[in-house]
Scaffold this active site. Structure first.
Site, PDB file in Angstrom:
ATOM      1  N   GLN A   1       0.934  -0.936   0.002  1.00 52.06           N
ATOM      2  CA  GLN A   1      -0.254   0.026   0.239  1.00 52.06           C
ATOM      3  C   GLN A   1       0.726   1.515   0.086  1.00 52.06           C
ATOM      4  O   GLN A   1       0.402   2.097   0.919  1.00 52.06           O
ATOM      5  CB  GLN A   1      -0.744  -0.019   1.115  1.00 52.06           C
ATOM      6  CG  GLN A   1      -1.849  -1.235   0.938  1.00 52.06           C
ATOM      7  CD  GLN A   1      -2.723  -1.435   2.149  1.00 52.06           C
ATOM      8  OE1 GLN A   1      -3.536  -0.155   2.235  1.00 52.06           O
ATOM      9  NE2 GLN A   1      -2.774  -2.534   2.985  1.00 52.06           N
TER      10      GLN A   1
ATOM     11  N   LYS B   1       1.366  -9.534 -18.133  1.00 51.48           N
ATOM     12  CA  LYS B   1       0.334  -9.993 -17.379  1.00 51.48           C
ATOM     13  C   LYS B   1      -0.959  -8.760 -17.059  1.00 51.48           C
ATOM     14  O   LYS B   1      -0.848  -8.053 -16.857  1.00 51.48           O
ATOM     15  CB  LYS B   1       0.709 -11.002 -16.350  1.00 51.48           C
ATOM     16  CG  LYS B   1       1.411  -9.943 -15.044  1.00 51.48           C
ATOM     17  CD  LYS B   1       1.119 -10.965 -13.359  1.00 51.48           C
ATOM     18  CE  LYS B   1       1.128  -9.546 -12.421  1.00 51.48           C
ATOM     19  NZ  LYS B   1       1.246 -10.267 -11.188  1.00 51.48           N
TER      20      LYS B   1
END
Length: 318
Positions: A101, A199
């Site tokens: 985060q 991805k």
């Protein structure tokens, strides 16, 4: 020469007792006498059972699961040492929780990594020693010095020995674009080429392989990442590599978070061996045959000794 003249003391909270013992053994000392527990209502208590006045104190604690409990143990332990007049307090955090985060990815998101950095400094830590932050710029979140060790040299040394006779068949693979620098550093130490898995992540803890950049056909590939959480990324990537012609697939990471279905996924995957560092203590049920643990005690022990002697830590980055 040690300029400050203080004695060194190693202490551990509950998440890193085993690693602290190994580090203390490396340094030729003992883990300090302390107790960290909780009251019946869940509040953390700390007892320091020896004097630390004027000492150079190193508190070893990974903020892994249960993250908030382990973080509070670290903060309260630091506060206890500060109030006991420790000469200098270094928070040794092999695995730094909340590191993912580190930015606002959408409106009204917190930057929790910055908040945790502020809490550690406010508690009284004079410096921080950690390894493989999810984003290196988190060092800038701290208002105290940070020594940021790397896991790649330890992992690369193992694989260089293991693949000594077949290095011409080896390709190092980055599981995503964000890990390319780490994979390149790893590949440079083995003197082998790299490939990259492209991805997309439709939602948290879910990834889909779109393409593979680089030649992996007929190769023995090593997937390199900083952490493995639910293992979805590493397992999907390994299968995609095998489907596209890789001969054998191995994987390695610094931090084995291994939450949720991770162990089952790894056990049932095509990965032949997963090599992890012991920055996070692994319970017996997670120590399966496919997983090999390497100790970071020597590199942390050396870093602690260098900090204590006030000499450069940077040689350890290699």
């Amino acid at each position: 020469m040690i300029a400050h003249g203080k004695n060194i003391k190693i202490f551990a909270a509950n998440a890193s007792c085993e690693l602290a013992k190994k580090i203390a053994d490396y340094l030729g000392t003992n883990v300090g006498d302390s107790q960290v527990g909780s009251f019946s209502d869940g509040e953390v208590f700390v007892n320091i059972n020896e004097t630390v006045r004027g000492s150079d104190v190193f508190v070893i604690q990974s903020t892994s699961n249960p993250v908030n409990d382990n973080l509070m143990e670290l903060l309260i332990m630091i506060d206890a040492f500060k109030r006991a007049s420790a000469g200098r307090i270094t928070a040794v955090i092999p695995y730094f929780g909340y590191a993912r985060q580190d930015r606002k990815s959408k409106a009204r998101d917190p930057i929790s990594a910055k908040l945790v950095a502020d809490l550690i400094a406010t508690a009284g830590a004079d410096r921080v020693l950690t390894m493989d932050l999810h984003a290196a710029q988190i060092q800038g979140f701290f208002n105290v010095p940070v020594d940021h060790l790397l896991g790649v040299p330890v992992l690369a040394k193992y694989f260089k020995t293991a693949f000594e006779n077949v290095l011409d068949e080896v390709v190092v693979v980055s599981p995503d674009l964000g890990s390319v620098t780490r994979a390149r550093n790893f590949a440079n130490k083995l003197d082998v080429p790299i490939a990259i898995i492209d991805k997309r992540r439709p939602k948290a803890n879910v990834s889909e392989v779109m393409n593979i950049i680089g030649d992996i056909k007929g190769k023995q590939v090593i997937l390199v990442d900083d952490m493995i959480d639910t293992a979805g990324t590493i397992v999907n990537g390994a299968q995609a590599l095998l489907d596209r012609g890789a001969k054998r697939v191995f994987a390695c990471c610094t931090h084995g978070v291994l939450s949720g279905p991770a162990i089952e996924r790894i056990q049932n995957s095509c990965i032949e061996e997963l090599v992890m560092l012991d920055t996070i203590s692994q319970p017996v049920e997670k120590q399966i045959d496919k997983i090999k643990l390497l100790s970071v005690a020597p590199i942390f022990g050396e870093a602690i000794e260098r900090i204590y002697k006030e000499v450069s830590v940077s040689p350890l980055f290699n």
